[in-house]
Structures are given as structure tokens and as C-alpha cells.
Design a protein around this motif. Structure first.
Motif, mmCIF file in Angstrom:
data_model
loop_
_atom_site.group_PDB
_atom_site.id
_atom_site.type_symbol
_atom_site.label_atom_id
_atom_site.label_comp_id
_atom_site.label_asym_id
_atom_site.label_seq_id
_atom_site.Cartn_x
_atom_site.Cartn_y
_atom_site.Cartn_z
ATOM 1 N N ARG A 90 43.243 4.590 1.549
ATOM 2 C CA ARG A 90 42.773 3.159 1.628
ATOM 3 C C ARG A 90 43.544 2.130 1.022
ATOM 4 O O ARG A 90 43.937 1.033 1.559
ATOM 5 N N ARG A 94 45.447 -1.195 2.833
ATOM 6 C CA ARG A 94 45.099 -2.383 2.267
ATOM 7 C C ARG A 94 46.635 -2.883 1.919
ATOM 8 O O ARG A 94 46.882 -4.575 2.348
ATOM 9 N N VAL A 101 40.945 -6.753 8.632
ATOM 10 C CA VAL A 101 39.775 -6.395 8.067
ATOM 11 C C VAL A 101 38.877 -5.667 9.309
ATOM 12 O O VAL A 101 38.860 -5.995 10.353
ATOM 13 N N ASP A 147 36.390 -1.688 5.596
ATOM 14 C CA ASP A 147 36.313 -2.734 4.618
ATOM 15 C C ASP A 147 35.001 -3.336 4.339
ATOM 16 O O ASP A 147 34.590 -3.549 3.219
ATOM 17 N N ALA A 270 30.797 -5.550 1.094
ATOM 18 C CA ALA A 270 31.984 -4.674 1.007
ATOM 19 C C ALA A 270 32.312 -3.375 0.379
ATOM 20 O O ALA A 270 31.424 -3.209 -0.657
ATOM 21 N N ALA A 274 37.261 -2.165 -1.105
ATOM 22 C CA ALA A 274 37.604 -3.470 -0.638
ATOM 23 C C ALA A 274 36.990 -4.728 -1.534
ATOM 24 O O ALA A 274 37.422 -6.015 -1.100
ATOM 25 N N ASN A 277 39.126 -8.248 -2.348
ATOM 26 C CA ASN A 277 40.091 -8.331 -1.470
ATOM 27 C C ASN A 277 39.849 -9.873 -0.705
ATOM 28 O O ASN A 277 38.416 -9.873 -0.111
ATOM 29 N N VAL A 280 38.585 -9.789 3.027
ATOM 30 C CA VAL A 280 37.318 -9.072 3.286
ATOM 31 C C VAL A 280 36.127 -10.162 2.997
ATOM 32 O O VAL A 280 35.139 -10.340 3.565
#
Length: 293
Positions: A90, A94, A101, A147, A270, A274, A277, A280
Motif C-alpha cells: 500500500r 501511495r 484514490v 483507500d 479512510a 490512507a 493522505n 483521499v
């Protein structure tokens, strides 16, 4: 004399993943569902692992499998290890695509709630790229490549944001509504339902004060039920958040204008990896704004 550097033993990762999922979930069938394989393929992978290491990890029975003491003793280590691998993957996704997203939601919300709002959301948030995956159940948060979650919930938990409170009411095409003047008339028409939801029961208990059995077709996909209602096949017990655009357009009407709270919220949250972020957070905020429209 130069010596070769020692190399790591080649790990049978597919077999190890099959063992870990089977151990964590309690059987080959559940592991097969999670890993998108057949139970037979899972069983074969585990058997290969047992032959390679020369020890049984599961006891086989007519009703299923059970971990051996050895399998039980190492289960936790492999779960922690694969959780760590998923977390690293992940992080890689990212960092490699910071403005992408991925939303995970239910089929009904994907087709009827997120889908209609997606073009406007994409335009609002460009250049953020948004993708949507529909699944039947909230995914394992430690193993998900997503996400942002968007699902119905009957109780908001910490970190979850309510986008809408759901209510239900009967809806149908105008031609069919012309013959429905009271709740008693519903017994004479076809009533459409989603087979896994008890929405007709909730509505009838509040409005009719008595049990009501929908006499009509049932569908496992709510989008299919809505489509049948639009074709005039019967009266649908509609979730307002999912059918409002058809009520606004006049394609569907409410022959009995009595809506009943369902006790559910459409919630967004989220996933742990995430949080923080910005992309997101922007998508979540955009969905909250569009939910008010």
C-alpha cells in the motif's frame, strides 16, 4: 578462493499465502473466496507446503479442516508477515501514484450513489484519479488495496463520516401509481424487493402496523430491482438515496408519500494506511458536498 554469497531459500509464497488465509479464516473455502481461487486449488497448495516441509499443518475431516498444533503455533507469525507485506505494498502504491484514490463500496452504492456523482466528482478534483470497486462486504482493512470505504452502517464509529441517512418508501412508474390510492392497494400489485434487505418489512411495520409480504420478484442486485421498477414491472420499496434522481426526473413517483427511516447511514471512512493522505481527504470531502445536492 572466492566464496559465493549465501542466498535466501526460495519461498513458496503462493502456498504460504494459501496456508495463512486458511488458518486465519478457518478453512479452505473461505480462503479460496478471499484469494479468488477454488477450494481445490487452496487444498493443493497447502498439501504442497506440507510435503515440502514434511509436516501436517491441517487435520482433514469430513466437515472441514482443523489446524494441527504445528499449524496453530505458526499461524500468527504468518498473519503478521503478510499484513506487513500488504502494508508495504500500500505504501508503494501511495508513493508511486499519490493522486490516485481507490474507493471500495457495495454494488448498490456503486451503481446508484457513487456512479451518478463520479463525473462531477472527477471534474471537481482533477487531476486526482478516482476508481471504484464494488464488493459485497466491507473488506479486511489490513489486506485491502483500497483507500476509501463507502458502505451502509447502522452505527457510526470513530473516523466514519455520515454522508446521508437512509429512508424507504414505495416507488413506481406514474402509470402504475395511478391505480394505487391506499396501502391496501399494494396487496393487489407486484411489489419488488432486494432479497437480502428487509426494507418492505420495516416500512410496513411503521405505516401499515402489520406484516407485509411483497408479492413480486426479488433481486440480489438492487440496481436490477430499480431497473425493473423503471420498466413498470412493479412497486419497488425504494431507498431514497438510491432512487432520488428518478423521483426528481419524474421517471418514478411515490404513490404513497410516506417515508420511513431505515436506521442506516451511508458512511465514508479512510482505511488506516490512507489516513493523512490529502487526495483521499479531498475525495471524501467532495463526496460529502455532492451528497447534499
Amino acid at each position: 578462493m572466492p566464496l559465493d554469497n549465501p542466498t535466501r531459500h526460495a519461498l513458496p509464497l503462493n502456498a504460504l499465502r494459501a496456508f495463512e488465509a486458511s488458518a486465519r479464516l478457518g478453512g479452505f473455502a473461505r480462503a479460496a473466496h478471499e484469494l479468488k481461487l477454488t477450494p481445490g486449488a487452496i487444498a493443493a497448495l497447502v498439501k504442497t507446503l506440507e510435503r515440502q516441509y514434511g509436516a501436517a499443518l491441517f487435520e482433514r475431516h469430513a466437515k472441514g479442516v482443523r489446524l494441527t498444533p504445528l499449524g496453530e503455533s505458526i499461524k500468527g507469525q504468518f498473519t503478521e508477515a503478510f499484513d506487513a507485506v500488504e502494508d508495504a505494498a500500500r505504501t508503494l502504491r501511495r508513493l508511486a501514484a499519490p493522486q490516485r484514490v481507490h474507493i471500495v463500496t457495495s454494488p448498490a452504492l456503486a451503481h446508484l450513489w457513487v456512479g451518478p456523482r463520479l463525473p462531477q466528482l472527477t471534474e471537481m478534483l482533477a487531476p486526482i484519479e478516482i476508481s471504484v470497486t464494488a464488493v459485497d462486504e466491507v473488506p479486511n482493512l489490513k489486506r485491502s488495496p483500497f483507500d476509501l470505504c463507502l458502505f451502509y452502517t447502522d452505527r457510526l464509529e470513530r473516523g466514519q463520516r455520515a454522508l446521508a441517512s437512509e429512508e424507504v418508501l414505495p416507488v413506481c412508474v406514474p402509470a402504475l401509481a395511478a391505480g394505487i390510492r391506499s396501502v391496501d392497494d399494494l396487496a393487489q400489485v407486484r411489489c419488488i424487493a432486494e432479497v437480502d434487505w428487509n426494507d418492505w418489512e420495516v416500512w410496513a411495520r411503521e405505516v401499515m402496523g402489520a406484516p407485509f409480504v411483497a408479492r413480486g420478484p426479488g433481486f440480489s442486485l438492487y440496481a436490477s430491482a430499480v431497473q425493473q421498477a423503471l420498466l413498470g414491472a412493479g412497486v419497488l420499496i425504494g431507498r431514497r438515496s438510491l432512487v432520488q434522481r428518478y423521483l426528481d426526473s419524474g421517471e418514478l413517483v411515490a404513490p404513497i408519500a410516506r417515508a420511513v427511516p431505515l436506521g442506516l447511514h451511508i458512511a465514508a471512512w479512510a482505511l488506516p494506511a490512507a489516513k493523512g493522505n490529502r487526495s483521499v481527504a479531498a475525495v471524501e470531502e467532495g463526496l460529502a458536498q455532492l451528497a447534499k445536492c
